[in-house]
Design a protein around this motif. Structure first.
Motif, PDB file in Angstrom:
ATOM      1  N   GLU A 115       0.820  -1.213   0.000  1.00  0.00           N
ATOM      2  CA  GLU A 115       0.000   0.000   0.000  1.00  0.00           C
ATOM      3  C   GLU A 115       0.858   1.269   0.000  1.00  0.00           C
ATOM      4  O   GLU A 115       0.478   2.273  -0.590  1.00  0.00           O
ATOM      5  CB  GLU A 115      -0.989  -0.006   1.154  1.00  0.00           C
ATOM      6  N   LEU A 116       2.011   1.205   0.640  1.00  0.00           N
ATOM      7  CA  LEU A 116       2.914   2.354   0.627  1.00  0.00           C
ATOM      8  C   LEU A 116       3.513   2.533  -0.765  1.00  0.00           C
ATOM      9  O   LEU A 116       3.563   3.650  -1.296  1.00  0.00           O
ATOM     10  CB  LEU A 116       4.011   2.175   1.676  1.00  0.00           C
ATOM     11  N   LEU A 117       3.946   1.450  -1.384  1.00  0.00           N
ATOM     12  CA  LEU A 117       4.487   1.530  -2.743  1.00  0.00           C
ATOM     13  C   LEU A 117       3.438   2.068  -3.711  1.00  0.00           C
ATOM     14  O   LEU A 117       3.751   2.868  -4.597  1.00  0.00           O
ATOM     15  CB  LEU A 117       4.984   0.162  -3.209  1.00  0.00           C
ATOM     16  N   ARG A 118       2.195   1.634  -3.558  1.00  0.00           N
ATOM     17  CA  ARG A 118       1.107   2.093  -4.444  1.00  0.00           C
ATOM     18  C   ARG A 118       0.965   3.614  -4.416  1.00  0.00           C
ATOM     19  O   ARG A 118       0.626   4.225  -5.417  1.00  0.00           O
ATOM     20  CB  ARG A 118      -0.219   1.458  -4.051  1.00  0.00           C
ATOM     21  N   GLN A 119       1.225   4.224  -3.277  1.00  0.00           N
ATOM     22  CA  GLN A 119       1.098   5.680  -3.159  1.00  0.00           C
ATOM     23  C   GLN A 119       2.113   6.414  -4.051  1.00  0.00           C
ATOM     24  O   GLN A 119       1.926   7.591  -4.356  1.00  0.00           O
ATOM     25  CB  GLN A 119       1.290   6.107  -1.712  1.00  0.00           C
ATOM     26  N   TYR A 120       3.176   5.718  -4.446  1.00  0.00           N
ATOM     27  CA  TYR A 120       4.242   6.327  -5.250  1.00  0.00           C
ATOM     28  C   TYR A 120       4.298   5.714  -6.658  1.00  0.00           C
ATOM     29  O   TYR A 120       5.265   5.923  -7.375  1.00  0.00           O
ATOM     30  CB  TYR A 120       5.593   6.148  -4.543  1.00  0.00           C
ATOM     31  N   ALA A 121       3.256   4.991  -7.023  1.00  0.00           N
ATOM     32  CA  ALA A 121       3.249   4.254  -8.292  1.00  0.00           C
ATOM     33  C   ALA A 121       3.301   5.184  -9.494  1.00  0.00           C
ATOM     34  O   ALA A 121       2.504   6.122  -9.605  1.00  0.00           O
ATOM     35  CB  ALA A 121       2.018   3.360  -8.377  1.00  0.00           C
ATOM     36  N   ALA A 122       4.214   4.919 -10.388  1.00  0.00           N
ATOM     37  CA  ALA A 122       4.336   5.650 -11.643  1.00  0.00           C
ATOM     38  C   ALA A 122       3.591   4.926 -12.757  1.00  0.00           C
ATOM     39  O   ALA A 122       3.387   5.488 -13.827  1.00  0.00           O
ATOM     40  CB  ALA A 122       5.808   5.801 -12.031  1.00  0.00           C
ATOM     41  N   ASP A 123       3.165   3.687 -12.496  1.00  0.00           N
ATOM     42  CA  ASP A 123       2.571   2.886 -13.552  1.00  0.00           C
ATOM     43  C   ASP A 123       1.159   2.392 -13.247  1.00  0.00           C
ATOM     44  O   ASP A 123       0.700   1.422 -13.801  1.00  0.00           O
ATOM     45  CB  ASP A 123       3.474   1.704 -13.898  1.00  0.00           C
TER      46      ASP A 123
END
Length: 125
Positions: A115-123
């Motif tokens: 969920e943390l990675l999703r907040q910074y998703a470029a794709d």
């Protein structure tokens, strides 16, 4: 040295992160990993000027070329396989770059919550 299965954080085949510059612990263009990859170079990022400055401040100058290691130095806009712990550290300091989820290895989830990675998703749309 045996590679972990090349699977992204969605359980799908791992996409290439960057061929120019060639990235990854194995310099295969992907954020592949294995037990030998102590740093877990598993998060595919889009490099920013701010992150390069932060990384240099933390003792890892990624912008200066090192020809003896065939490393051209990174510039804003490049993609790079970053250590999961360094990405998390940068996030906690407000300096995290955007992430390509489909190009990040599932081992990144051992360190960083999805969920943390999703907040910074470029794709992701």
């Amino acid at each position: 040295m045996e590679l972990d299965e090349s699977i992204n954080i969605f359980g799908e085949p791992l996409g290439s992160c960057s061929e120019h510059p060639k990235t990854g612990f194995f310099r295969d263009g992907c954020c592949n990993t294995s037990d030998s990859d102590v740093g877990s170079h598993t998060v595919c990022i889009e490099v920013t000027r701010e992150f390069l400055e932060y990384s240099r401040f933390k003792g890892n100058d990624l912008s200066t070329p090192l020809p003896e290691y065939d490393f051209p130095g990174l510039k804003p806009g490049d993609r790079w396989c970053l250590c999961a712990a360094r990405w998390l550290e940068a996030q906690q300091q407000g300096m995290a770059p955007r992430v390509f989820l489909a190009r990040s290895h599932r081992k990144a989830l051992d360190t960083v919550p999805l969920e943390l990675l999703r907040q910074y998703a470029a794709d992701l749309n």
